[in-house]
Write a protein that holds these residues in place. Sequence first.
Motif, PDB file in Angstrom:
ATOM      1  N   SER A 259       0.862  -1.107  -0.052  1.00 21.88           N
ATOM      2  CA  SER A 259      -0.041   0.055   0.162  1.00 21.88           C
ATOM      3  C   SER A 259       0.761   1.202  -0.165  1.00 21.88           C
ATOM      4  O   SER A 259       1.724   1.379   0.643  1.00 21.88           O
ATOM      5  CB  SER A 259      -0.839  -0.061   1.231  1.00 21.88           C
ATOM      6  N   GLY A 260       0.240   2.374  -0.769  1.00 17.28           N
ATOM      7  CA  GLY A 260       1.126   3.607  -0.699  1.00 17.28           C
ATOM      8  C   GLY A 260       0.646   4.502  -1.690  1.00 17.28           C
ATOM      9  O   GLY A 260      -0.175   3.940  -2.726  1.00 17.28           O
ATOM     10  N   MET A 261       1.135   5.544  -1.874  1.00 15.59           N
ATOM     11  CA  MET A 261       1.036   6.171  -3.249  1.00 15.59           C
ATOM     12  C   MET A 261       2.155   6.197  -4.078  1.00 15.59           C
ATOM     13  O   MET A 261       3.641   6.010  -3.732  1.00 15.59           O
ATOM     14  CB  MET A 261       1.305   7.885  -2.890  1.00 15.59           C
ATOM     15  N   TYR A 262       1.931   5.702  -5.304  1.00 13.94           N
ATOM     16  CA  TYR A 262       2.746   5.318  -6.407  1.00 13.94           C
ATOM     17  C   TYR A 262       3.008   6.339  -7.474  1.00 13.94           C
ATOM     18  O   TYR A 262       2.143   6.949  -8.023  1.00 13.94           O
ATOM     19  CB  TYR A 262       2.379   4.069  -7.148  1.00 13.94           C
ATOM     20  N   TYR A 263       4.136   6.608  -7.793  1.00 14.94           N
ATOM     21  CA  TYR A 263       4.487   7.701  -8.616  1.00 14.94           C
ATOM     22  C   TYR A 263       5.497   7.179  -9.823  1.00 14.94           C
ATOM     23  O   TYR A 263       6.355   6.431  -9.534  1.00 14.94           O
ATOM     24  CB  TYR A 263       5.333   8.848  -7.914  1.00 14.94           C
ATOM     25  N   CYS A 264       5.230   7.483 -11.086  1.00  9.37           N
ATOM     26  CA  CYS A 264       5.883   7.298 -12.135  1.00  9.37           C
ATOM     27  C   CYS A 264       7.091   8.488 -12.278  1.00  9.37           C
ATOM     28  O   CYS A 264       6.627   9.566 -11.894  1.00  9.37           O
ATOM     29  CB  CYS A 264       5.238   7.143 -13.433  1.00  9.37           C
ATOM     30  N   ALA A 265       8.244   8.378 -12.821  1.00 12.91           N
ATOM     31  CA  ALA A 265       9.126   9.183 -12.905  1.00 12.91           C
ATOM     32  C   ALA A 265      10.056   8.882 -14.369  1.00 12.91           C
ATOM     33  O   ALA A 265      10.141   7.665 -14.533  1.00 12.91           O
ATOM     34  CB  ALA A 265       9.949   9.205 -11.662  1.00 12.91           C
ATOM     35  N   VAL A 266      10.501   9.991 -14.814  1.00  9.59           N
ATOM     36  CA  VAL A 266      11.418   9.650 -15.997  1.00  9.59           C
ATOM     37  C   VAL A 266      12.400  10.657 -16.049  1.00  9.59           C
ATOM     38  O   VAL A 266      12.412  11.521 -15.511  1.00  9.59           O
ATOM     39  CB  VAL A 266      10.660   9.925 -17.212  1.00  9.59           C
ATOM     40  N   THR A 267      13.484  10.245 -16.610  1.00  5.09           N
ATOM     41  CA  THR A 267      14.809  11.005 -16.732  1.00  5.09           C
ATOM     42  C   THR A 267      15.276  10.769 -18.114  1.00  5.09           C
ATOM     43  O   THR A 267      15.630   9.510 -18.530  1.00  5.09           O
ATOM     44  CB  THR A 267      15.820  11.198 -15.545  1.00  5.09           C
ATOM     45  N   PHE A 268      15.658  11.844 -19.135  1.00  4.29           N
ATOM     46  CA  PHE A 268      16.297  11.461 -20.183  1.00  4.29           C
ATOM     47  C   PHE A 268      17.648  12.029 -20.266  1.00  4.29           C
ATOM     48  O   PHE A 268      18.184  12.779 -19.615  1.00  4.29           O
ATOM     49  CB  PHE A 268      15.314  12.296 -21.224  1.00  4.29           C
ATOM     50  N   PHE A 269      18.464  11.385 -21.076  1.00  9.79           N
ATOM     51  CA  PHE A 269      19.900  11.511 -21.209  1.00  9.79           C
ATOM     52  C   PHE A 269      20.323  12.089 -22.608  1.00  9.79           C
ATOM     53  O   PHE A 269      19.594  11.341 -23.547  1.00  9.79           O
ATOM     54  CB  PHE A 269      20.970  10.275 -20.687  1.00  9.79           C
TER      55      PHE A 269
END
Length: 127
Positions: A90-100
């Motif tokens: 259980s929890g708050m789920y976040y997606c994240a991205v970073t581009f190089f």
Amino acid sequence: ERQLVESGGGSVQPGGSLRLSCSISESTTSNYFMAWFRQTPGIGREGIAAINTDDKRAYADSVQGRFTISLDNAKATLYLEMNSLKPDDSGMYYCAVTFFPFRVNGPSLSASLYNDWGQGTQVTVSS
């Protein structure tokens, strides 16, 4: 400005499944890390699963074998398939991205490497 929008969270009983989606507002064909993080009170934000340009994947020990991260480049959508869910998931789920601008070894579950974040979607696992 790059935008990420998560969906698919909800309430489920232990042992159940959910699939989270993260729609990304730009092409996902360049060099990148993409990941899912979970935030819970007292633990903070932890990396759950990550994927890179070469389709290499990394998982937290707590979800290995139960969760699967995947990316649909055509739809610019990141997924997290979650099976055999436990109350501790259980929890708050976040997606994240970073581009190089170049190829980078990875992926990484370190939040400090990610530049863009979604608003989060809540997952609750309880009976």
